[in-house]
Design a protein around this motif. Structure first.
Motif, short mmCIF file in Angstrom:
data_model
loop_
_atom_site.label_atom_id
_atom_site.label_comp_id
_atom_site.label_asym_id
_atom_site.label_seq_id
_atom_site.Cartn_x
_atom_site.Cartn_y
_atom_site.Cartn_z
N ALA A 40 13.64 11.93 -9.93
CA ALA A 40 13.40 12.73 -11.14
C ALA A 40 14.63 12.71 -12.05
CB ALA A 40 13.04 14.16 -10.76
N THR A 41 15.80 12.72 -11.45
CA THR A 41 17.08 12.83 -12.17
C THR A 41 17.16 14.19 -12.89
OG1 THR A 41 16.64 12.02 -14.43
CG2 THR A 41 16.98 10.34 -12.72
N PRO A 42 18.37 14.62 -13.23
CA PRO A 42 18.49 15.88 -13.98
C PRO A 42 17.87 15.80 -15.38
CG PRO A 42 20.66 14.90 -13.59
CD PRO A 42 19.68 14.10 -12.80
N VAL A 43 17.51 14.60 -15.82
CA VAL A 43 16.83 14.49 -17.12
C VAL A 43 15.45 15.16 -17.04
CG1 VAL A 43 15.90 12.91 -18.86
CG2 VAL A 43 18.03 12.33 -17.67
N LEU A 44 14.74 14.94 -15.94
CA LEU A 44 13.38 15.49 -15.81
C LEU A 44 13.38 16.88 -15.21
CD1 LEU A 44 10.71 13.07 -14.31
CD2 LEU A 44 10.97 13.84 -16.65
N PHE A 94 17.27 6.44 -18.93
CA PHE A 94 16.11 7.02 -18.23
C PHE A 94 14.92 7.19 -19.18
CE2 PHE A 94 13.64 10.36 -16.08
CZ PHE A 94 13.52 9.77 -14.83
N ASN A 95 15.19 7.58 -20.42
CA ASN A 95 14.09 7.73 -21.37
C ASN A 95 13.43 6.39 -21.66
OD1 ASN A 95 14.31 10.47 -21.51
ND2 ASN A 95 15.48 10.50 -23.42
N LYS A 96 14.23 5.36 -21.83
CA LYS A 96 13.68 4.02 -22.08
C LYS A 96 12.91 3.51 -20.86
CE LYS A 96 13.37 -0.23 -23.80
NZ LYS A 96 12.28 -0.56 -24.72
N GLN A 97 13.48 3.73 -19.68
CA GLN A 97 12.82 3.27 -18.45
C GLN A 97 11.50 4.02 -18.23
OE1 GLN A 97 16.64 3.82 -16.41
NE2 GLN A 97 16.30 1.90 -15.36
N SER A 98 11.49 5.31 -18.60
CA SER A 98 10.26 6.09 -18.44
C SER A 98 9.18 5.59 -19.41
CB SER A 98 10.53 7.58 -18.71
OG SER A 98 11.47 8.07 -17.78
N GLU A 99 9.60 5.28 -20.62
CA GLU A 99 8.65 4.72 -21.61
C GLU A 99 8.07 3.41 -21.08
OE1 GLU A 99 10.23 3.51 -25.57
OE2 GLU A 99 10.96 5.60 -25.58
N ASN A 100 8.96 2.55 -20.55
CA ASN A 100 8.50 1.27 -20.00
C ASN A 100 7.53 1.49 -18.83
OD1 ASN A 100 10.01 -0.11 -21.84
ND2 ASN A 100 11.55 -0.87 -20.40
N VAL A 131 -6.28 -4.76 -10.11
CA VAL A 131 -5.48 -3.67 -9.56
C VAL A 131 -6.39 -2.63 -8.92
CG1 VAL A 131 -3.80 -1.86 -10.13
CG2 VAL A 131 -3.72 -4.06 -11.33
N ILE A 132 -6.06 -2.27 -7.66
CA ILE A 132 -6.86 -1.27 -6.95
C ILE A 132 -6.43 0.13 -7.32
CG2 ILE A 132 -7.47 -0.34 -4.67
CD1 ILE A 132 -6.90 -3.12 -3.50
N LYS A 133 -5.11 0.34 -7.37
CA LYS A 133 -4.62 1.70 -7.53
C LYS A 133 -3.22 1.67 -8.15
CE LYS A 133 -4.34 5.98 -5.05
NZ LYS A 133 -3.15 6.55 -4.48
N VAL A 134 -2.97 2.61 -9.06
CA VAL A 134 -1.63 2.75 -9.64
C VAL A 134 -1.12 4.15 -9.33
CG1 VAL A 134 -0.25 2.69 -11.75
CG2 VAL A 134 -2.25 1.22 -11.54
N ASN A 135 0.07 4.24 -8.77
CA ASN A 135 0.68 5.54 -8.50
C ASN A 135 1.71 5.82 -9.58
OD1 ASN A 135 -0.64 5.85 -5.84
ND2 ASN A 135 0.71 4.15 -5.26
N TYR A 136 1.30 6.58 -10.59
CA TYR A 136 2.23 6.98 -11.65
C TYR A 136 1.74 8.30 -12.25
CZ TYR A 136 5.20 7.02 -15.74
OH TYR A 136 6.13 7.40 -16.69
N PRO A 137 2.56 9.33 -12.19
CA PRO A 137 2.11 10.66 -12.62
C PRO A 137 1.69 10.73 -14.09
CG PRO A 137 4.18 10.82 -11.39
CD PRO A 137 3.93 9.36 -11.64
N GLY A 138 2.11 9.75 -14.88
CA GLY A 138 1.79 9.77 -16.31
C GLY A 138 0.35 9.36 -16.63
N PHE A 165 7.88 19.14 -15.01
CA PHE A 165 8.83 18.19 -15.60
C PHE A 165 8.73 18.03 -17.12
CE2 PHE A 165 8.38 15.58 -11.43
CZ PHE A 165 9.16 16.50 -10.76
N GLY A 166 7.55 18.08 -17.65
CA GLY A 166 7.43 17.70 -19.06
C GLY A 166 7.72 16.22 -19.27
N GLY A 167 7.50 15.40 -18.25
CA GLY A 167 7.70 13.96 -18.33
C GLY A 167 7.19 13.37 -17.04
#
Ligand SMILES: *Cc1c(COP(=O)(O)O)cnc(C)c1O
Length: 383
Positions: free
Chosen positions: A181-185, A255-261, A275-282, A296-298
């Motif tokens: 998560a890092t302190p950013v999230l 981290f913001n750029k990596q999260s966008e990517n 693709v069978i399944k994607v694990n990404y909270p977004g 988190f808000g992210g």
């Protein structure tokens, strides 16, 4: 300089830097010295020695890290695993009981299930996103509850506020590995956790050129952990301190750029027929989506996925990619890709992996700061 009113960006740059610079040097020099003359003016420090984690490189880095996690104190260690094992050893002894989430970083999972029991510490696993599960597992001798704020490699998110409430009600020390998560999230300390751990090897440093760990918490807890670390000896060397102090300055931008990517790649994969399944909270349909929003808000910068075609096809796919390197680790400026079963979770046997829901063909992707369009184009060719 008070860090209280500084925004995250400003802290990353200015917190923990000496106000009067050494010999005017804008960057903190690397103090390549194992021992120091006794400083008669500074009673509080006493003997300065590299293993005791109190050289100038350590002190300024501790201040910056504490500022980022909004904690009273911080401590760096020789690796993330050193942060984890030193902290667990500080608060658990013969006859104690530990509760931890059932899916953890592979090294941590191996340590708590294979090593800790040898010193007479009893361990039970919980589902950190199912509060009804926890009261069934607690014992009179439970001392510590241990979780990860985003779990590796499935990107699940615990009921974080409930963990804090449960820990306080039962007088447990709550420890959270905040590496993903890092302190950013997420700032666990602000939200009531006692101790935050990081593999600084990953996002905090962000350049795949050091191994290090960080521990943040209240003065009293950090003092105890530091006393243990001074015995166990897992200290960070000054050159690594320097690199970490430098890496942190760009944490938010990276981290913001990596999260966008990560979000763009996850959406691309989620719409792909292979693709069978994607694990990404977004991704709104992901089981963790609502908890990510709540806490988190992210959504973070890590994702994992499963392809049709099993292990062989997954390896061929990884082999055809041009940009992400097939390597363990994550959080660097360059994209890295891996099958956790081969790397981070090779510690676990097949039953343990099945219990944790980690399939052999699962692929974990840590996007770097490259262009998302290039990374997606690369995947398109690999398919
Ligand atoms: C990598 C990692 C660790 C271990 O850190 P090292 O720096 O490799 O010792 C611990 N927890 C998480 C979540 C990690 O990703």
């Amino acid at each position: 300089m008070s860090v209280k009113n500084m925004s995250f960006e400003t802290k990353s740059i200015h917190a923990g830097e000496p106000r009067a610079r050494y010999a005017g040097s804008v960057n903190i020099p690397i103090f390549q010295s194992s021992t120091y003359e006794i400083d008669k003016d500074s009673q509080e420090i006493g003997m300065r020695y590299l293993r005791l984690n109190n050289t100038p490189n350590h002190i300024f880095l501790h201040r910056k890290l504490a500022a980022l996690e909004c904690s009273e104190a911080a401590l760096v260690t020789s690796s993330g695993m050193s942060a984890i094992t030193t902290t667990l050893n500080t608060f658990l002894e013969l006859g104690d009981h530990l509760l931890c989430h059932k899916v953890l970083y592979g090294g941590t999972a191996g340590y708590v299930s294979k090593e800790l029991p040898k010193s007479g510490v009893d361990v039970d696993f919980i589902d950190a996103s199912q509060p009804s599960d926890w009261a069934l597992k607690i014992k009179p001798n439970t001392k510590v509850i241990y979780i990860e704020s985003i779990t590796n490699p499935l990107m699940t998110i615990p009921e974080l506020d409930e963990i804090v409430r449960f820990a306080k009600e039962n007088n447990l020390i709550s420890i959270v590995d905040n590496t993903f998560a890092t302190p950013v999230l997420y700032n666990p300390i602000v939200n009531g956790f006692d101790i935050v751990l990081h593999s600084a090897t990953k996002y905090l440093n962000g350049h795949s050129d050091i191994v290090g760990g960080a521990i943040m918490g209240g003065e009293e807890h950090i003092y105890k952990i530091k006393s243990k670390l001074n015995y166990l000896g897992g200290s960070m060397d000054p050159n690594t301190c320097y690199l970490l102090q430098r890496g942190i300055k760009t944490l938010l931008l990276r981290f913001n750029k990596q999260s966008e990517n990560a979000k763009k790649i996850a959406e691309y994969l989620n719409n792909h027929e292979n693709v069978i399944k994607v694990n990404y909270p977004g991704i709104p349909s992901n089981s963790e989506h609502l908890r990510a929003k709540k806490y988190f808000g992210g959504y973070g910068a890590m994702l994992s996925f499963e392809l049709k075609g099993g292990v062989d096809y997954s390896d061929e796919f990884i082999g055809r990619l041009k940009y992400p390197l097939n390597a363990a680790s994550l959080g660097g400026v360059e994209s890295l890709i891996t099958r956790p079963v081969q790397t981070s979770h090779s510690f676990l046997n097949p039953e343990e992996r099945a219990k944790a829901g980690i399939s052999d063909s699962l692929i974990r992707y840590s996007p770097g700061i490259e262009s998302a369009a290039d990374l997606i184009d690369d995947m398109d060719h690999a398919f």
